[in-house]
Design an enzyme around this catalytic site. Structure first.
Site, PDB file in Angstrom:
ATOM      1  N   PHE A 126       0.851  -1.188   0.000  1.00 26.66           N
ATOM      2  CA  PHE A 126       0.000   0.000   0.000  1.00 26.66           C
ATOM      3  C   PHE A 126       0.890   1.242   0.000  1.00 26.66           C
ATOM      4  O   PHE A 126       1.819   1.332   0.803  1.00 26.66           O
ATOM      5  CB  PHE A 126      -0.895  -0.033   1.236  1.00 26.66           C
ATOM      6  CG  PHE A 126      -2.076   0.890   1.152  1.00 26.66           C
ATOM      7  CD1 PHE A 126      -3.195   0.550   0.413  1.00 26.66           C
ATOM      8  CD2 PHE A 126      -2.066   2.103   1.816  1.00 26.66           C
ATOM      9  CE1 PHE A 126      -4.291   1.401   0.341  1.00 26.66           C
ATOM     10  CE2 PHE A 126      -3.162   2.961   1.748  1.00 26.66           C
ATOM     11  CZ  PHE A 126      -4.278   2.611   1.009  1.00 26.66           C
ATOM     12  N   ASP A 205       1.566  -5.332   7.586  1.00 28.82           N
ATOM     13  CA  ASP A 205       0.400  -4.459   7.535  1.00 28.82           C
ATOM     14  C   ASP A 205      -0.832  -5.357   7.365  1.00 28.82           C
ATOM     15  O   ASP A 205      -0.972  -6.048   6.352  1.00 28.82           O
ATOM     16  CB  ASP A 205       0.536  -3.459   6.378  1.00 28.82           C
ATOM     17  CG  ASP A 205      -0.552  -2.389   6.423  1.00 28.82           C
ATOM     18  OD1 ASP A 205      -1.673  -2.694   6.886  1.00 28.82           O
ATOM     19  OD2 ASP A 205      -0.282  -1.250   5.984  1.00 28.82           O
ATOM     20  N   TYR A 230     -11.310   0.057  10.051  1.00 31.00           N
ATOM     21  CA  TYR A 230     -12.510   0.487   9.324  1.00 31.00           C
ATOM     22  C   TYR A 230     -12.832  -0.367   8.115  1.00 31.00           C
ATOM     23  O   TYR A 230     -13.814  -0.140   7.436  1.00 31.00           O
ATOM     24  CB  TYR A 230     -12.415   1.971   8.932  1.00 31.00           C
ATOM     25  CG  TYR A 230     -11.148   2.368   8.196  1.00 31.00           C
ATOM     26  CD1 TYR A 230     -10.980   2.124   6.846  1.00 31.00           C
ATOM     27  CD2 TYR A 230     -10.112   2.992   8.885  1.00 31.00           C
ATOM     28  CE1 TYR A 230      -9.821   2.485   6.189  1.00 31.00           C
ATOM     29  CE2 TYR A 230      -8.942   3.368   8.243  1.00 31.00           C
ATOM     30  CZ  TYR A 230      -8.807   3.113   6.897  1.00 31.00           C
ATOM     31  OH  TYR A 230      -7.641   3.468   6.263  1.00 31.00           O
ATOM     32  N   LYS A 231     -11.986  -1.380   7.837  1.00 31.30           N
ATOM     33  CA  LYS A 231     -12.273  -2.258   6.702  1.00 31.30           C
ATOM     34  C   LYS A 231     -13.067  -3.462   7.207  1.00 31.30           C
ATOM     35  O   LYS A 231     -14.221  -3.317   7.570  1.00 31.30           O
ATOM     36  CB  LYS A 231     -10.969  -2.618   5.998  1.00 31.30           C
ATOM     37  CG  LYS A 231     -10.342  -1.371   5.354  1.00 31.30           C
ATOM     38  CD  LYS A 231      -8.975  -1.572   4.748  1.00 31.30           C
ATOM     39  CE  LYS A 231      -8.486  -0.248   4.152  1.00 31.30           C
ATOM     40  NZ  LYS A 231      -7.043  -0.264   3.864  1.00 31.30           N
ATOM     41  N   ARG A 384     -12.343  -4.180  -7.846  1.00 33.34           N
ATOM     42  CA  ARG A 384     -12.158  -5.004  -6.641  1.00 33.34           C
ATOM     43  C   ARG A 384     -13.506  -5.372  -6.068  1.00 33.34           C
ATOM     44  O   ARG A 384     -14.345  -4.523  -5.812  1.00 33.34           O
ATOM     45  CB  ARG A 384     -11.398  -4.216  -5.565  1.00 33.34           C
ATOM     46  CG  ARG A 384      -9.923  -4.244  -5.697  1.00 33.34           C
ATOM     47  CD  ARG A 384      -9.242  -3.806  -4.426  1.00 33.34           C
ATOM     48  NE  ARG A 384      -9.896  -2.684  -3.740  1.00 33.34           N
ATOM     49  CZ  ARG A 384      -9.427  -2.143  -2.627  1.00 33.34           C
ATOM     50  NH1 ARG A 384      -8.345  -2.626  -2.059  1.00 33.34           N
ATOM     51  NH2 ARG A 384     -10.045  -1.123  -2.059  1.00 33.34           N
TER      52      ARG A 384
HETATM   53  C1  LIG Z   1      -6.267   0.921   4.045  1.00 30.57           C
HETATM   54  C2  LIG Z   1      -4.830   0.679   4.259  1.00 30.57           C
HETATM   55  C3  LIG Z   1      -4.048   1.594   4.990  1.00 30.57           C
HETATM   56  C4  LIG Z   1      -4.681   2.868   5.490  1.00 30.57           C
HETATM   57  O1  LIG Z   1      -3.834   3.664   6.263  1.00 30.57           O
HETATM   58  P1  LIG Z   1      -4.481   4.860   7.104  1.00 30.57           P
HETATM   59  O2  LIG Z   1      -3.333   5.556   7.672  1.00 30.57           O
HETATM   60  O3  LIG Z   1      -5.351   4.211   8.174  1.00 30.57           O
HETATM   61  O4  LIG Z   1      -5.288   5.695   6.188  1.00 30.57           O
HETATM   62  C5  LIG Z   1      -2.722   1.289   5.211  1.00 30.57           C
HETATM   63  N1  LIG Z   1      -2.181   0.143   4.728  1.00 30.57           N
HETATM   64  C6  LIG Z   1      -2.893  -0.736   4.008  1.00 30.57           C
HETATM   65  C7  LIG Z   1      -2.273  -1.999   3.514  1.00 30.57           C
HETATM   66  C8  LIG Z   1      -4.239  -0.485   3.739  1.00 30.57           C
HETATM   67  O5  LIG Z   1      -4.952  -1.357   3.014  1.00 30.57           O
END
Ligand SMILES: *Cc1c(COP(=O)(O)O)cnc(C)c1O
Length: 424
Positions: A126, A205, A230-231, A384
Site C-alpha cells: 500500500f 500491515d 474500518y475495513k 475489486r
Molecule cells: C487501508 C490501508 C491503509 C490505510 O492507512 P491509514 O493511515 O489508516 O489511512 C494502510 N495500509 C494498508 C495496507 C491499507 O490497506
C-alpha cells in the site's frame, strides 16, 4: 453449469450458511455492497452506542466520563483486537492511524537495528507504507537503502525473491499480509522464519487481513504489525488503527513520538519524559474516544462469529465467485488478477478489464429498475470485489456477476465518461 444450476447452488449455500443471521446485525439497504474491504458496513449496535456516548457520556457526564469509561477504553478495545489477530492483549495498542503507527514502528526498528541499513518491501504494498519509508530515509535515516521488490505478474512476489533479497544488512522487511489490489496472502510464518535467519525484523500491515483471514500473530512468530479497523473490522470511517509489538521486543523499541499518553504518569504533568514500559508506550496523544468506542460492536460481532468460521465462509464464497467469473466474464475480456489458490488469497477478488473504470461506474449507478452494486476501482483497470462473509450472501455474488455480464455485453458502461471521481 447452467444459470438455473448456479441459482440453485447459491440458494442452497445461503440456506445452509451458519453465519446468515449476522447480516441482520448491520444496517442494510437495497444495494449489494462489495466494498467491505474499504469501509465496512455499519453495525446497528454502533448506531445505538454512538448515541449513548454522545448524549450521555459526553453530554451528561462530561469530564467525569474519563474515569468512568474512557481511560480504560483503549485497553478494552485492544484486548478484542488481540483476540481477532491472535496476539496477547498486552501486545496491542489501539489509536492513531495505520500510517502513523507504521511510522512509529518503522522508526523504532531502524533506530534499534543501528548497524544495518537495508529496508525491503514490495511494489504491491500500500503506497502509504512506502511513502513513510521514503520520508524516514529522507529525513532521518539518510544512509538507508529502500529496496522495492518488483512484482513480475502484478499479483505477488515469490518467497524465493524475498529470501534472495534478505541479507545480513537488512534491518527491516515490511509487507502487507494480504495485498490490497490482488488479495494475495503471504505465508506469514515462512517469511518470518526467513527474516529471522538474517536477524531482520518484519512489520506486517494487516489492513486487508484483520477480520478477513486468521492472522495468528503469535502462532506465526510475528515481530510487529499495524492495521486499520474500518475495513473488515467494521469500525467506521477513520476509526483508530492498531499496532502490535511482540512482548520481548517492547522494551527494546522506542516510540519516536514522546507524548503525554506514552508517559508513565501523564497526570503528574512532569516536564521530564519517562516512557511507559508496556505496549501503551506506543501511544501518543488523547484517544479519539467517539470513533474508538464505535469500533466495539463490530469487533464483538467478529468475535462472536469466530474468525475460523468467517474464513470458511469467505473461502466458499470466493471460490463460488471465481467459478461464476470463469463461466460468465472471462469470455468477455476479463481476467482474474487474484490468486486462484485460496490458500494464498484473502477475501477480495480483483478482476481486470480494459473498460474497468466505466464498468465499475455502471455497477454503482445502474439503469433504473436495477439495484446498485458497489465494488471499488483501483488503477489501472482493477474492479475489486470485496467479500465480507458477515453480511454478503451467495445470491448477491451471483447477481453481481450476471449484472457485470449484462453491462459489458450490452455496452451499458458507454453512458459514462473516462474521467475519474475523487474517491474511486
Ligand atoms: C487501508 C490501508 C491503509 C490505510 O492507512 P491509514 O493511515 O489508516 O489511512 C494502510 N495500509 C494498508 C495496507 C491499507 O490497506
Amino acid at each position: 453449469m447452467s444459470l438455473a444450476d448456479f441459482q440453485q447452488k447459491a440458494e442452497t449455500l445461503d440456506k445452509s450458511d451458519k453465519l446468515a443471521s449476522f447480516r441482520n446485525q448491520f444496517i442494510q439497504n437495497e444495494e449489494i455492497y462489495l466494498d467491505g474491504n474499504s469501509l465496512g458496513r455499519l453495525p446497528k449496535q454502533s448506531l445505538e452506542l454512538s448515541k449513548e456516548i454522545i448524549e450521555n457520556q459526553w453530554g451528561n457526564r462530561l469530564i467525569r466520563s474519563w474515569n468512568e469509561q474512557w481511560l480504560d477504553l483503549p485497553n478494552r478495545i485492544g484486548t478484542k483486537i488481540a483476540k481477532i489477530v491472535g496476539a496477547r492483549p498486552d501486545e496491542i495498542f489501539v489509536g492513531d492511524s495505520t500510517s502513523i503507527n507504521f511510522y512509529k514502528l518503522a522508526f523504532a526498528v531502524l533506530n534499534y537495528q543501528q548497524f544495518k541499513n537495508k529496508i525491503i518491501t514490495d511494489s504491491l504494498n500500500f503506497p502509504t507504507d512506502i511513502y513513510v519509508l521514503q520520508g524516514l530515509i529522507n529525513q532521518q535515516f539518510k544512509n538507508h537503502q529502500l529496496q522495492i521488490l518488483e512484482s513480475k505478474n502484478g499479483i505477488n512476489i515469490s518467497e524465493d525473491e524475498i529470501e534472495a533479497a534478505l541479507d545480513g544488512s537488512t534491518a527491516l522487511l515490511t509487507l502487507s499480509h494480504v495485498l490490497f489490489k490482488s488479495a494475495y496472502k503471504y505465508d506469514m510464518l515462512k517469511i518470518n522464519q526467513l527474516a529471522r535467519k538474517k536477524e531482520a525484523l518484519v512489520i506486517w500491515d494487516l489492513s486487508h487481513s484483520a477480520g478477513s483471514v486468521p492472522v495468528n500473530l503469535n502462532e506465526n512468530n510475528a515481530d510487529l504489525a499495524v492495521g486499520c479497523t474500518y475495513k473488515y473490522l467494521n469500525g467506521g470511517p477513520g476509526a483508530p488503527a492498531f499496532l502490535y509489538v511482540r512482548k520481548e521486543l517492547q522494551e527494546k523499541l522506542i516510540n519516536p513520538i514522546w507524548a503525554w499518553f506514552s508517559h508513565e504518569n501523564p497526570f503528574e504533568f512532569s516536564l521530564a519524559y519517562s516512557s511507559k514500559n508496556n505496549i501503551q508506550k506506543f501511544a501518543a496523544g488523547t484517544p479519539t474516544v467517539l470513533s474508538l468506542a464505535a469500533t466495539e460492536p463490530g469487533l464483538d460481532l467478529l468475535i462472536e462469529a469466530g474468525i475460523e468460521n468467517l474464513r470458511e465462509k469467505s473461502i466458499a464464497q470466493s471460490n463460488f465467485f471465481i467459478e461464476l467469473i470463469q463461466e460468465y466474464l472471462l469470455p468477455l475480456g476479463f481476467s482474474i488478477a487474484s490468486p486462484l489458490d485460496v490458500n494464498y488469497r484473502g477475501s477480495h477478488i480483483s478482476i481486470q478489464h480494459d473498460e474497468g473504470y466505466r464498468i465499475n461506474r455502471a455497477m454503482i449507478e445502474p439503469l433504473s429498475g436495477n439495484r446498485s452494486i458497489i465494488p471499488d476501482f483501483r488503477p489501472p483497470n482493477n474492479i475489486r470485489l470485496g467479500i465480507a462473509p458477515l453480511y454478503n450472501t451467495f445470491t448477491e455474488l451471483l447477481e453481481t456477476v450476471i449484472r457485470i455480464e449484462k453491462i459489458v455485453s450490452e455496452k451499458e458502461y458507454e453512458r459514462f465518461g473516462i474521467e475519474k471521481l475523487a474517491v474511486t
